[in-house]
Design a protein around this motif. Structure first.
Motif, PDB file in Angstrom:
ATOM      1  N   ILE A  27     -10.782  -1.226  10.145  1.00 21.48           N
ATOM      2  CA  ILE A  27     -10.285  -0.284  11.150  1.00 21.48           C
ATOM      3  C   ILE A  27      -9.629  -0.995  12.319  1.00 21.48           C
ATOM      4  O   ILE A  27      -9.003  -0.359  13.166  1.00 21.48           O
ATOM      5  N   ALA A  28      -9.743  -2.316  12.371  1.00 23.64           N
ATOM      6  CA  ALA A  28      -9.131  -3.075  13.470  1.00 23.64           C
ATOM      7  C   ALA A  28      -7.609  -2.994  13.424  1.00 23.64           C
ATOM      8  O   ALA A  28      -6.940  -3.197  14.439  1.00 23.64           O
ATOM      9  N   VAL A  29      -7.036  -2.699  12.261  1.00 26.46           N
ATOM     10  CA  VAL A  29      -5.572  -2.624  12.143  1.00 26.46           C
ATOM     11  C   VAL A  29      -5.032  -1.397  12.854  1.00 26.46           C
ATOM     12  O   VAL A  29      -3.835  -1.308  13.146  1.00 26.46           O
ATOM     13  N   GLY A  30      -5.908  -0.411  13.132  1.00 28.20           N
ATOM     14  CA  GLY A  30      -5.478   0.772  13.870  1.00 28.20           C
ATOM     15  C   GLY A  30      -4.387   1.535  13.152  1.00 28.20           C
ATOM     16  O   GLY A  30      -4.482   1.819  11.960  1.00 28.20           O
ATOM     17  N   PHE A  31      -3.321   1.849  13.872  1.00 26.10           N
ATOM     18  CA  PHE A  31      -2.208   2.626  13.320  1.00 26.10           C
ATOM     19  C   PHE A  31      -1.024   1.735  12.988  1.00 26.10           C
ATOM     20  O   PHE A  31       0.138   2.172  13.055  1.00 26.10           O
ATOM     21  N   THR A  32      -1.307   0.510  12.607  1.00 27.68           N
ATOM     22  CA  THR A  32      -0.239  -0.405  12.224  1.00 27.68           C
ATOM     23  C   THR A  32       0.551   0.157  11.048  1.00 27.68           C
ATOM     24  O   THR A  32      -0.015   0.619  10.065  1.00 27.68           O
ATOM     25  N   GLY A  33       1.876   0.103  11.163  1.00 31.11           N
ATOM     26  CA  GLY A  33       2.730   0.584  10.072  1.00 31.11           C
ATOM     27  C   GLY A  33       2.982   2.075  10.084  1.00 31.11           C
ATOM     28  O   GLY A  33       3.516   2.624   9.108  1.00 31.11           O
ATOM     29  N   VAL A  91     -12.037  10.568   6.133  1.00 29.98           N
ATOM     30  CA  VAL A  91     -10.937   9.592   6.144  1.00 29.98           C
ATOM     31  C   VAL A  91     -11.306   8.378   6.994  1.00 29.98           C
ATOM     32  O   VAL A  91     -10.995   7.232   6.634  1.00 29.98           O
ATOM     33  N   ILE A  92     -11.969   8.613   8.129  1.00 28.15           N
ATOM     34  CA  ILE A  92     -12.409   7.488   8.964  1.00 28.15           C
ATOM     35  C   ILE A  92     -13.367   6.599   8.178  1.00 28.15           C
ATOM     36  O   ILE A  92     -13.274   5.364   8.229  1.00 28.15           O
ATOM     37  N   SER A  93     -14.283   7.205   7.434  1.00 22.30           N
ATOM     38  CA  SER A  93     -15.226   6.431   6.620  1.00 22.30           C
ATOM     39  C   SER A  93     -14.497   5.612   5.566  1.00 22.30           C
ATOM     40  O   SER A  93     -14.835   4.436   5.322  1.00 22.30           O
ATOM     41  N   PHE A  94     -13.505   6.216   4.935  1.00 22.84           N
ATOM     42  CA  PHE A  94     -12.702   5.471   3.957  1.00 22.84           C
ATOM     43  C   PHE A  94     -12.038   4.267   4.609  1.00 22.84           C
ATOM     44  O   PHE A  94     -12.016   3.170   4.048  1.00 22.84           O
ATOM     45  N   HIS A  95     -11.484   4.479   5.813  1.00 26.19           N
ATOM     46  CA  HIS A  95     -10.796   3.386   6.514  1.00 26.19           C
ATOM     47  C   HIS A  95     -11.772   2.288   6.930  1.00 26.19           C
ATOM     48  O   HIS A  95     -11.392   1.112   6.981  1.00 26.19           O
ATOM     49  N   ILE A  96     -12.989   2.655   7.257  1.00 24.66           N
ATOM     50  CA  ILE A  96     -13.987   1.651   7.648  1.00 24.66           C
ATOM     51  C   ILE A  96     -14.295   0.715   6.488  1.00 24.66           C
ATOM     52  O   ILE A  96     -14.400  -0.505   6.653  1.00 24.66           O
ATOM     53  N   VAL A  97     -14.404   1.273   5.285  1.00 18.35           N
ATOM     54  CA  VAL A  97     -14.853   0.508   4.129  1.00 18.35           C
ATOM     55  C   VAL A  97     -13.703  -0.146   3.376  1.00 18.35           C
ATOM     56  O   VAL A  97     -13.815  -1.302   2.931  1.00 18.35           O
ATOM     57  N   LEU A  98     -12.589   0.562   3.244  1.00 17.96           N
ATOM     58  CA  LEU A  98     -11.499   0.101   2.375  1.00 17.96           C
ATOM     59  C   LEU A  98     -10.342  -0.469   3.188  1.00 17.96           C
ATOM     60  O   LEU A  98      -9.989   0.069   4.245  1.00 17.96           O
TER      61      LEU A  98
END
Length: 303
Positions: A27-33, A91-98
């Motif tokens: 999640i550190a990448v934030g909204f990159t891209g 979706v936040i959970s998905f972003h945390i893990v994947l």
């Protein structure tokens, strides 16, 4: 259903537990891209909106709801708010893990999530709940959409064979079989992403027409009794958003695909005048409809 609620609960709980253990790298990448091209937002919305489809089905049972002035807003606002909250947390959970790359690949995201957080049992559980969720959505779609076709036929807007119902179960069997065949055809010839986008894209013109109908009815029938009188700000926002979602796909590189779907929709106009209005006074369409009706009556024990 309880099974689907369990799926969301497991995903959200596992994701935030993963975060509590110190995994912040994804999640550190934030909204990159992030894509800032407004022209492509409408096309993206068509894919997202499909996940929220179901709110419109209340129209099918609005006349059966007690105290609609009070209960319809509660039902709509509460259901959309709950689903939106669950989707965002999932979706936040998905972003945390994947990693972001795995999320964008779109290949069995839930299974990958389950494997990383809970091993093989988690992978199997989430894959199973996705299947159950899909079957539940499919069942609801068949129940509701078959009734649309049946009602249209009963009103003389579609061939009369679609108005047949089972003598035993009182279900519109012909309409259900028709939807089944069309579903199989589209599944065979189209990819999943294209089908999801087209499912919402082709429905929004009719949603917009319904929204405009509110203003027309307020103008032409101002004193008509209305069990539920919607504030006009909502149709204004809805119609504006619907026009945006429908138009923006034509501003992208895939505009030809959108044009094909529009032409498919417009094909219904000549078919209506040819087969139902019999504009050219052909005898064959009426004979075919009558023969099909008699055939389905016997084959499906319908009336």
């Amino acid at each position: 259903s309880s099974g689907i609620n369990a799926e969301y609960g497991v995903i959200i709980g596992a994701g935030f537990y993963y975060l509590a253990k110190g995994h912040t790298e994804n999640i550190a990448v934030g909204f990159t891209g992030t894509n800032h091209n407004v022209k492509e937002w409408g096309d993206a919305w068509n894919g997202v909106i499909w996940s929220y489809m179901g709110w419109e089905e209340i129209c099918c049972v609005a006349s059966e709801i007690k105290n609609p002035q009070r209960n319809i807003p509660i039902i709509v606002i509460a259901s959309i708010s709950i689903i939106t909250g669950l989707y965002i947390l999932t979706v936040i959970s998905f972003h945390i893990v994947l990693p972001l790359e795995d999320m964008m690949s779109g290949a069995a995201v839930a299974s990958k999530f389950g494997m990383l957080t809970m091993g093989e049992p988690g992978k199997f559980f989430l894959a199973l709940t996705v299947v159950v969720s899909t079957l539940g959505t499919l069942q609801c779609s068949f129940v509701v959409n078959s009734r649309y076709i049946h009602s249209g036929a009963a009103e003389g807007l579609l061939p009369s064979c679609f108005a047949l119902v089972s003598k035993r179960y009182r279900t519109p069997l012909v309409s259900i079989f028709y939807i089944t065949i069309i579903t199989i055809i589209f599944t065979l010839v189209g990819g999943l992403d294209e089908l999801i986008s087209s499912a919402s894209f082709t429905r929004f013109p009719f949603f917009v027409i319904c929204g405009v109908g509110v203003f027309v009815m307020r103008k032409t029938h101002p004193y008509l009794p209305r069990p539920y009188r919607v504030p006009l700000v909502f149709p204004i926002l809805f119609v504006s958003f619907g026009v945006f979602v429908f138009i923006t796909p034509f501003l992208t590189e895939t505009w030809k695909v959108s044009l094909i779907w529009v032409l498919v929709l417009l094909l219904g106009v000549p078919l209506y005048y040819l087969l139902l209005e019999n504009y050219f006074k052909f005898k064959l369409p009426a004979k075919l409809d009558k023969s099909a009706t008699e055939l389905f009556k016997r084959l499906l024990n319908s009336e």
